[in-house]
Design an enzyme around this catalytic site. Structure first.
Site, short mmCIF file in Angstrom:
data_model
loop_
_atom_site.label_atom_id
_atom_site.label_comp_id
_atom_site.label_asym_id
_atom_site.label_seq_id
_atom_site.Cartn_x
_atom_site.Cartn_y
_atom_site.Cartn_z
N LYS A 5 78.07 -96.30 20.29
CA LYS A 5 77.08 -96.91 21.20
C LYS A 5 76.75 -98.28 20.65
O LYS A 5 76.07 -98.41 19.64
CB LYS A 5 75.83 -96.04 21.30
CG LYS A 5 74.83 -96.58 22.32
CD LYS A 5 73.63 -95.67 22.46
CE LYS A 5 72.74 -96.04 23.62
NZ LYS A 5 72.28 -97.41 23.61
N ARG A 20 74.84 -104.88 28.58
CA ARG A 20 75.81 -104.21 29.44
C ARG A 20 76.30 -105.19 30.50
O ARG A 20 75.50 -105.90 31.11
CB ARG A 20 75.16 -103.02 30.12
CG ARG A 20 76.12 -102.22 30.98
CD ARG A 20 75.46 -100.94 31.40
NE ARG A 20 76.34 -100.05 32.11
CZ ARG A 20 76.07 -98.75 32.28
NH1 ARG A 20 74.98 -98.24 31.78
NH2 ARG A 20 76.88 -97.99 32.95
N GLU A 38 80.12 -103.34 26.98
CA GLU A 38 78.95 -103.87 26.29
C GLU A 38 79.37 -105.14 25.57
O GLU A 38 80.37 -105.16 24.85
CB GLU A 38 78.45 -102.82 25.28
CG GLU A 38 77.10 -103.12 24.69
CD GLU A 38 75.93 -102.66 25.56
OE1 GLU A 38 76.12 -102.18 26.69
OE2 GLU A 38 74.78 -102.81 25.09
P1 AMP Z 1 69.89 -97.16 26.66
O1 AMP Z 1 69.86 -98.64 26.99
O2 AMP Z 1 69.25 -96.83 25.36
O3 AMP Z 1 69.40 -96.32 27.82
O4 AMP Z 1 71.43 -96.72 26.47
C1 AMP Z 1 72.39 -96.87 27.47
C2 AMP Z 1 73.14 -98.17 27.30
O5 AMP Z 1 73.98 -98.15 26.15
C3 AMP Z 1 74.11 -98.49 28.41
O6 AMP Z 1 73.45 -99.01 29.53
C4 AMP Z 1 75.03 -99.51 27.77
O7 AMP Z 1 74.46 -100.80 27.92
C5 AMP Z 1 74.97 -99.18 26.28
N1 AMP Z 1 76.24 -98.73 25.69
C6 AMP Z 1 76.69 -99.10 24.48
N2 AMP Z 1 77.85 -98.51 24.19
C7 AMP Z 1 78.19 -97.73 25.23
C8 AMP Z 1 79.28 -96.86 25.51
N3 AMP Z 1 80.28 -96.66 24.66
N4 AMP Z 1 79.28 -96.21 26.71
C9 AMP Z 1 78.27 -96.39 27.59
N5 AMP Z 1 77.21 -97.20 27.37
C10 AMP Z 1 77.16 -97.87 26.21
#
Ligand code: AMP
Length: 591
Positions: free
Chosen positions: A251, A256, A301
């Protein structure tokens, strides 16, 4: 259609806070409109003229609107200015002024929807030297012929703050009900998620019924509302939820990006559907070189990186790329790498309903990786020890955690939805009760003592997606440095509200209120039941909400998230439950 019909519908909406009642008011109104009128009305109900991803705004500052109100009324400037100071809301000022104006207009003509839209479009497109005068003249002309109620909503429309509380989900309910397709409500929502254009979906539904809605597909050039992740507190639970096996990915902590490729033309959209193309010319170039087909929609990302060492850098670095000027220097100074993790379309094929690993394979077959463009690091696992190791490696590589993704037959790309097909797991979930929340500023308290002259604390809220309302979770006063406190008023400028926003449920008082817009990342020590906060109240025994104890700002402004993308009531409840389980070491949750 007369604009007065729309204004009185707004008035009815404003007088209720029940989502059901709002739905039935809207449905009754929508049912009788021509399809093209309906499209405009749906945008206008949200204080817009266009779908969410069109960035053109009417761009009238409060002072300009006030000038139009004064010009149309011929009342004294001083009197109207004083009223504004007292009322705070330009809509109420315009209404009051229209009911008191000195000269009744002998030649006034009833306002039609068409004329209102034409003038508002003129305001939106006015450019150049005399644009301010032109905007004021166009609004004055409408206000000149407006009834007090119409004046209220005309002014609110140009500010984009309608205060009628009709969120997209309520509008979708109303559309499904108006056109007799309640049982297909999910399909209507999918069409909205796929097109990000609620007006277009409404027009199709009114014209061609549910068949028309089914024909709406992902299209290059029209951003798709992103798939979102749920969270779970342990790796065991994640593996169990995903059927014992899943794909794990690093992650990455960046921005994004949804890339739309149409031959040589590449457009990048943020998660808020803003056009980011100008901010990442290097990413555009990499994608152009790497992709070997004609058309594609890819997601990834964008992460700041040290080119010499290849190390990933903190998220804050990429924020430097959100500037308007000096992009050439910023590209050199703050290089980024794009980690692609999903693919929604390749050439003529819509991949959103295909399982995850098939999408990934399709993407890998069309992209050549380079130093600045790679695939997210991924591994398919079916054992806890493998998963734990992958997680440790992700942290060691500078990532904030992992994303676990379903690889089941039904692991589609669920547009616009948070669900358990994707589950995030971050380093701060382990051990203590700490977790991060993305909270929306809805109020502020005047600072005292050392914080005199700036805000002393903020009132923060979560979003209840089902009820379509914001609910307060905590008062936030720590984690702010002087620079942030100085920046805050500018950040909140334009979102002030004279009273609690209509779609906020609160039992708290505040010195200043704000329409939900600014999202901040907050850490907290514990979630507890609260008689004063309203968070997740619909999911708890009557009279209780949830509160976050010892909240602290992490320093991260989530300007990549809209208010509706903040932490939700459902997420909060599951965090509360898992925290209760951790505290009681396996005994049942607190309720
Ligand atoms: P959050 O912003 O904490 O809700 O986490 C979701 C976000 O993690 C997504 O909207 C992406 O921007 C980010 N992200 C980073 N790495 C990944 C990945 N491998 N797959 C999907 N999302 C990712």
């Amino acid at each position: 259609m007369l604009y007065s019909e729309l204004a009185s519908t707004y008035d009815r909406l404003e007088s209720t806070s029940s989502r059901l009642e709002m739905t039935s008011i809207l449905a009754e109104f929508y049912r009788n409109l021509e399809p093209s009128e309906l499209r405009q009305v749906v945008y206008l109900t949200q204080g817009k003229l266009n779908p969410d991803y069109v960035t053109e705004k009417m761009g009238m500052a409060d002072k300009m609107i006030l000038k139009a109100v004064i010009d149309a009324s011929r009342l004294q400037d001083r009197y109207v200015n004083d009223l504004w100071m007292k009322e705070g809301d330009l809509g109420s000022v315009a209404e009051r002024v229209a009911s008191e104006r000195v000269q009744t207009n002998l030649f006034s003509q009833p306002l039609t929807l068409q004329r209102v839209v034409e003038n508002l479009r003129g305001i939106e497109s006015a450019e150049g030297r005399n644009s301010q005068t032109k905007k004021i003249r166009l609004l004055t002309s409408l206000l000149h012929d407006a009834s007090p109620l119409e004046a209220r909503y005309l002014c609110r429309t140009v500010t984009g703050r309608m205060r009628v509380g009709a969120a997209s989900m309520t509008i979708l309910d109303a559309l499904a009900s108006a056109f007799g397709v309640k049982e297909d409500r999910e399909d209507v929502e999918r069409a909205f998620n796929v097109s990000s254009d609620i007006g277009f979906v409404a027009e199709r539904l009114a014209k061609d019924g549910i068949e028309g809605v089914h024909g709406i597909e992902v299209q290059v050039g029209r951003p798709v509302r992103s798939m979102l992740a749920e969270r779970l507190p342990s790796m065991e639970e994640i593996l169990e939820k995903l059927g014992g096996g899943c794909a794990l990915e690093y992650k990455y902590d960046g921005i994004r990006v949804q890339a739309h490729i149409d031959n040589d033309k590449v457009t990048l959209y943020s998660r808020r559907l803003e056009d980011l193309t100008a901010n990442f010319p290097d990413v555009v170039e990499s994608l152009r070189e790497a992709f070997s087909g004609q058309e594609a929609i890819l997601e990834g990302e964008c992460v700041p990186v040290d080119l010499k060492t290849g190390k990933l850098l903190p998220f804050q670095e990429v924020a430097h790329r959100r500037r308007k000027f000096g992009m050439e220097e910023a590209v050199k100074e703050y290089p980024v790498r794009l980690f692609l993790f999903d693919c929604l379309k390749i050439d003529s094929e819509d991949l959103t309903l295909r399982p995850f690993l098939e999408r990934r394979k399709a993407m890998e077959s069309k992209i050549k990786v380079t130093d600045s463009l790679m695939f997210s690091h991924m591994q398919v696992v079916d054992e806890l020890s493998q998963a734990e190791l992958f997680f440790e490696n992700a942290l060691a590589a500078g990532c904030e955690g992992i994303m676990a993704k379903s690889i089941a037959e039904g692991s589609i790309y669920r547009t616009g939805n948070r669900g358990f097909l994707w589950i995030k797991y971050k380093k701060d979930y382990r051990g203590d009760l700490n977790d991060s929340f993305d909270l929306v500023v809805v109020g502020a308290y005047t600072g005292k003592g050392k914080r005199k002259g700036v805000y002393g604390a903020l009132l923060m809220a979560i979003y209840d997606t089902e009820a379509g309302v914001f609910q307060t979770l905590c008062k936030l006063g720590s984690g702010f440095d002087d620079a942030f406190l100085a920046e805050l008023p500018g950040m909140l400028e334009g979102h002030q509200s004279p009273s609690p926003p209509s779609h906020l449920r609160t039992r708290m008082e505040a010195d200043h209120w704000f329409e939900p817009a600014v999202v901040l990342e907050v850490m907290g020590a514990e979630i507890s039941l609260s008689p004063t906060h309203t968070a997740a109240e619909g999911l708890l025994p009557e009279g209780s909400g949830l509160a976050l104890r010892f909240p602290r700002f992490t320093g991260k402004v989530r300007d990549d998230k809209t208010a509706e993308q903040a932490t939700t009531a459902n997420e909060l409840i599951s965090m509360y439950r898992s925290q209760a389980t951790m505290v009681d070491e396996g005994s049942s949750a607190k309720f």
